[in-house]
Design an enzyme around this catalytic site. Structure first.
Site, PDB file in Angstrom:
ATOM      1  N   GLU A  64      60.245  36.722  56.073  1.00  0.00           N
ATOM      2  CA  GLU A  64      60.672  35.325  56.070  1.00  0.00           C
ATOM      3  C   GLU A  64      60.075  34.563  54.881  1.00  0.00           C
ATOM      4  O   GLU A  64      60.736  33.708  54.290  1.00  0.00           O
ATOM      5  CB  GLU A  64      60.281  34.664  57.392  1.00  0.00           C
ATOM      6  CG  GLU A  64      61.119  35.199  58.551  1.00  0.00           C
ATOM      7  CD  GLU A  64      60.681  34.657  59.906  1.00  0.00           C
ATOM      8  OE1 GLU A  64      61.437  33.875  60.504  1.00  0.00           O
ATOM      9  OE2 GLU A  64      59.575  35.027  60.351  1.00  0.00           O
ATOM     10  N   GLU A  74      60.677  40.722  65.455  1.00  0.00           N
ATOM     11  CA  GLU A  74      60.013  39.830  66.405  1.00  0.00           C
ATOM     12  C   GLU A  74      60.456  40.013  67.847  1.00  0.00           C
ATOM     13  O   GLU A  74      59.659  39.804  68.775  1.00  0.00           O
ATOM     14  CB  GLU A  74      60.231  38.363  65.993  1.00  0.00           C
ATOM     15  CG  GLU A  74      59.412  37.913  64.811  1.00  0.00           C
ATOM     16  CD  GLU A  74      60.093  38.175  63.486  1.00  0.00           C
ATOM     17  OE1 GLU A  74      59.651  37.616  62.476  1.00  0.00           O
ATOM     18  OE2 GLU A  74      61.077  38.960  63.464  1.00  0.00           O
TER      19      GLU A  74
END
Length: 488
Positions: free
Chosen positions: A111, A131
């Site tokens: 990210e 995640e």
């Protein structure tokens, strides 16, 4: 070494910010603070024309520091302030940013890289957003930027499966802009950053891009299909749906609105019992790598190359499948040809199911099948490193089997039983004292090639050379990495 982010300005006017938290540069709050502070300094420094963000050592970053989920419940302290900083100083600051990626760029690490204006990777890099394996969703803008780089279909696949992609696939999908030899990584990243700064290359703000997004109607159909598939495959799990909520908000109302929704969805997922349970499993699994008195005893590991499995029923064939998936040769023994053929066919069926689901290629399945040899006797047991007995729960039968194994197997071979109801000492009661040192329980859960838990049951006599096995949690898919036998 305390977690940090190092800062330097080279003579070419490129500021290099290095994420530093060995061994994988996990994004501890101190690393994130260092990153953002250094970015602000670079933007204010008149010497700096552009910025390159990279990781120390062999990795870019494996993501957010998972230890924070234990020390700071409800999401480890992740909130919209991090996304605000990524937007303000990483993606849209006065000077362009480029990520130089080596090793892994996972979770928050990817990210951060996607928040840069471009990405250059070295061969062997792996990029992904795993995640959901921890019961949460990407929280640093991943639900918004990944679809804008690789398209909605690919982005949803990567997030919901938690599967990373290799550098070549990342380049093809548009996740990285170039793949260069490792020795040229920094130079290539710096040159791209300078080219963006000079206007030779366009500066891309990923959050604002729409060129890779499917048309709205098609996009909504993709999301709805993903919702249905997730509800079917991950019944009673809410966090995949929360991830899709954030993605859909961004598709419908833009990246900025999507970020806000992502923050809300992340907080909701972090409050679920699912997240707490999966974090517990993560740390419990990691703890199996260290066993007091065994892993710290300086013992030399010996690899498991060939394992015999006794019994080709549902459990035995599942154990054999788990082993060949781990690239271990398997010797499958049964009492007659009919039972042996049935066991071999179950293994083939297990692998065919993986091919049908797209989890492996037919060529890989064929290679796995080739690692299995069937037998009706003990003549080939002299070459095995381990035996897993998976026959019916009959004490007398198991005792006779282990007496036979003691005679047929080499003296270093681990003798394991899959029993879930019988005392391991009773199973090995007729073994010689020396052989009892290599006896243990290896309790797989059915189906063994799918269920991730493997219980290792040690006895009072189990020797140190196999005690590494005797710890309560191992993943069956990693059985060979865990089932290490130590020499004297």
């Amino acid at each position: 070494m305390a977690p940090t982010a190092q800062y330097r300005v080279d003579q070419d006017g490129v500021a290099v910010i290095t994420l530093e938290n060995p061994p994988v540069n996990a994004l501890h709050p101190a690393v994130l603070k260092g990153l953002f502070d250094n970015l602000r300094e670079a933007h204010e420094d008149p010497r700096v024309k552009a910025v390159v963000v990279t990781g120390a050592g062999k990795n870019f970053s494996a993501g957010f520091d998972i230890n924070q989920f234990q020390s700071a419940p409800k999401g480890g302290g992740i909130d919209n302030n991090i996304n605000d900083a990524i937007c303000a100083v990483l993606e849209a600051g006065p000077k362009p940013t480029v990520a130089a990626i080596q090793g892994v760029a996972l979770g928050g690490g990817l990210e951060v890289a996607m928040g840069c204006n471009a990405r250059v990777a070295a061969p062997g890099s792996r990029l992904g957003l795993p995640e959901l394996q921890l019961g949460i969703i990407p929280g640093f803008g991943g639900t918004q930027r990944l679809p804008r780089l690789v398209g909605l279909q690919k982005a949803i696949e990567m997030m919901l499966t938690s599967q990373p992609v290799k550098d070549s696939a990342a380049l093809k999908a548009g996740l990285v802009d170039a793949v260069v030899p490792a020795g040229e990584l920094m130079a290539a990243a710096k040159q791209r950053a300078l080219d963006i700064a000079s206007g030779k290359l366009p500066r891309q703000l990923t959050l604002l891009r729409t060129d890779k997004l499917e048309p709205f109607g098609e996009a909504i159909a993709i999301i709805e299909f993903a919702r249905a598939q997730s509800a079917k495959r991950a019944r009673h799990l809410n966090h995949p749906q929360l991830c899709l909520d954030a993605i859909q908000e961004g598709v419908a109302h833009g990246g900025v609105a999507g970020l806000k929704k992502e923050g809300e969805a992340f907080a909701a997922a972090a409050a679920l019992d699912t997240h707490k349970a999966l974090v517990h499993i993560f740390f419990a699994t990691r703890s199996t790598k260290k066993v007091r008195g065994v892993t710290d005893a300086g013992l030399k590991p010996r690899r498991i190359k060939r394992v015999a499995v006794l019994g080709g029923g549902l459990m035995g064939s599942g154990i054999a499948t788990a082993l060949v998936l781990a690239e271990v040769e398997v010797l499958l023994k049964e009492v007659n040809q009919q039972f042996l053929d049935a066991g071999l066919n179950r293994i083939k069926s297990n692998l065919a199911s993986r091919v049908k689901k797209g989890k492996m290629s037919q060529a890989t399945a064929d290679a796995a099948v080739s690692k299995v040899q069937g037998t009706l006797d003990y003549n080939s047991f002299g070459s095995v490193d381990m035996v897993v007995e998976a026959v019916i729960e009959d004490v007398g039968l198991k005792q006779r089997i282990f007496a036979d194994l003691e005679a047929a197997c080499p003296p270093h071979a681990i003798l394991a039983t899959n029993t879930s109801t019988i005392d391991i000492d009773l199973v090995g009661a007729k073994l010689k004292p020396a052989s009892r040192e290599r006896l243990l329980g290896a309790h797989f859960f059915s189906p063994a090639h799918i269920m991730p838990l493997l219980e290792i049951v040690r006895t009072q006599q189990t020797g140190k050379q196999v005690n590494r096995l005797a710890h309560p949690m191992f993943t069956a898919r990693q059985v060979v990495d865990r089932l290490e036998m130590y020499g004297q």
